[in-house]
Write an enzyme that holds these catalytic residues in place. Structure first.
Site, mmCIF file in Angstrom:
data_model
loop_
_atom_site.group_PDB
_atom_site.id
_atom_site.type_symbol
_atom_site.label_atom_id
_atom_site.label_comp_id
_atom_site.label_asym_id
_atom_site.label_seq_id
_atom_site.Cartn_x
_atom_site.Cartn_y
_atom_site.Cartn_z
ATOM 1 N N ARG A 62 43.189 8.203 -77.565
ATOM 2 C CA ARG A 62 43.793 8.074 -78.898
ATOM 3 C C ARG A 62 43.622 6.688 -79.496
ATOM 4 O O ARG A 62 43.605 6.551 -80.723
ATOM 5 C CB ARG A 62 45.260 8.504 -78.859
ATOM 6 C CG ARG A 62 45.407 10.016 -78.659
ATOM 7 C CD ARG A 62 46.844 10.476 -78.699
ATOM 8 N NE ARG A 62 47.672 9.794 -77.737
ATOM 9 C CZ ARG A 62 47.927 10.216 -76.506
ATOM 10 N NH1 ARG A 62 47.397 11.349 -76.080
ATOM 11 N NH2 ARG A 62 48.705 9.536 -75.697
ATOM 12 N N GLU A 99 53.229 2.925 -62.012
ATOM 13 C CA GLU A 99 54.527 3.085 -61.371
ATOM 14 C C GLU A 99 54.409 3.893 -60.084
ATOM 15 O O GLU A 99 55.060 3.601 -59.096
ATOM 16 C CB GLU A 99 55.481 3.769 -62.349
ATOM 17 C CG GLU A 99 56.916 3.779 -61.869
ATOM 18 C CD GLU A 99 57.867 4.294 -62.936
ATOM 19 O OE1 GLU A 99 59.030 4.489 -62.587
ATOM 20 O OE2 GLU A 99 57.446 4.499 -64.085
#
Length: 179
Positions: A62, A99
Site C-alpha cells: 500500500r 513482536e
C-alpha cells in the site's frame, strides 16, 4: 479540495478485521475518491517540498500507492522495497525483529546511492518496524533519510519511538478511539 477537507471522513472503520478486537482502517474509500487521493498527495508534497528529496522508498504494497505519484510531484525516483525473492536483480536485505518473529525486506543494490536524500512513505504507521527497516536499508547504502510520511498513524501503538530524529508527517491520526 481545501485545507479544511477532513481526510479522516473518507476512511472506513471496519470492526473485528482481520480478527476480533481490531479496528481496521480501510483506505480504499479514500483511493476511490479522486479528490481525496489528490489532496493526500498535495499535503505530502506541501510538507516535503523543501526537503531536497532525491528518492522515495516504500515497502510493498500500500505504500506504493502513495509513493509513486508523490515521487512525480517531488521530481524524485521511486524505489520499491519488497519481501525476499520478489525483485529481479541483485538485492541488499535487512532482517528485523517483529513482536512474534522476524521479517526481511529487500531493495535493488543500485536503488539508493551515497548522498541520496530519501523519503520513506507508507499508508500506516503502527509499531514502526517496517518503516524502521526501510530507514536502515537506505542508511546502509549511504543515503540520508530526509523524512517519513504516513497517511494514517495509530498513536496508541507509539511507532514514532522507532523513528526519533526523522521528520515525520502523518496526515490522519487515531488515538484509541473506535469511530
Amino acid at each position: 479540495m481545501n485545507q479544511e477537507f477532513e481526510l479522516k471522513s473518507v476512511i472506513r472503520s471496519v470492526p473485528d478485521f482481520p480478527k476480533p478486537g481490531i479496528m481496521f482502517r480501510d483506505i480504499t474509500p479514500l483511493l476511490a475518491n479522486h479528490e481525496a487521493f489528490r489532496e493526500t498527495i498535495r499535503r505530502f508534497t506541501e510538507h516535503f517540498k523543501d526537503s531536497k528529496i532525491t528518492k522515495i522508498m516504500a515497502a510493498e504494497a500500500r505504500g506504493f500507492i502513495f509513493a509513486a505519484p508523490l515521487a512525480l510531484e517531488l521530481n524524485a525516483s521511486f524505489i520499491p522495497v519488497r519481501k525476499p525473492n520478489k525483485l529481479p536483480f541483485d538485492t541488499q536485505a535487512f532482517h528485523y525483529e517483529l513482536e512474534y518473529g522476524t521479517d526481511t525486506l529487500e531493495m535493488h543494490i543500485d536503488a539508493v546511492e551515497e548522498g541520496d536524500r530519501v523519503l520513506l512513505i507508507d499508508d500506516l504507521l503502527a509499531t514502526g518496524g517496517t518503516i524502521q527497516a526501510c530507514a536502515k536499508l537506505a542508511e546502509q547504502a549511504g543515503a540520508v533519510v530526509a523524512g517519513c510520511g504516513f497517511l494514517i498513524e495509530l498513536d496508541f501503538l507509539n511507532g514514532r519511538r522507532h523513528l526519533e530524529g526523522y521528520d515525520i508527517c502523518s496526515l490522519i491520526n487515531y488515538g484509541d478511539e473506535n469511530p
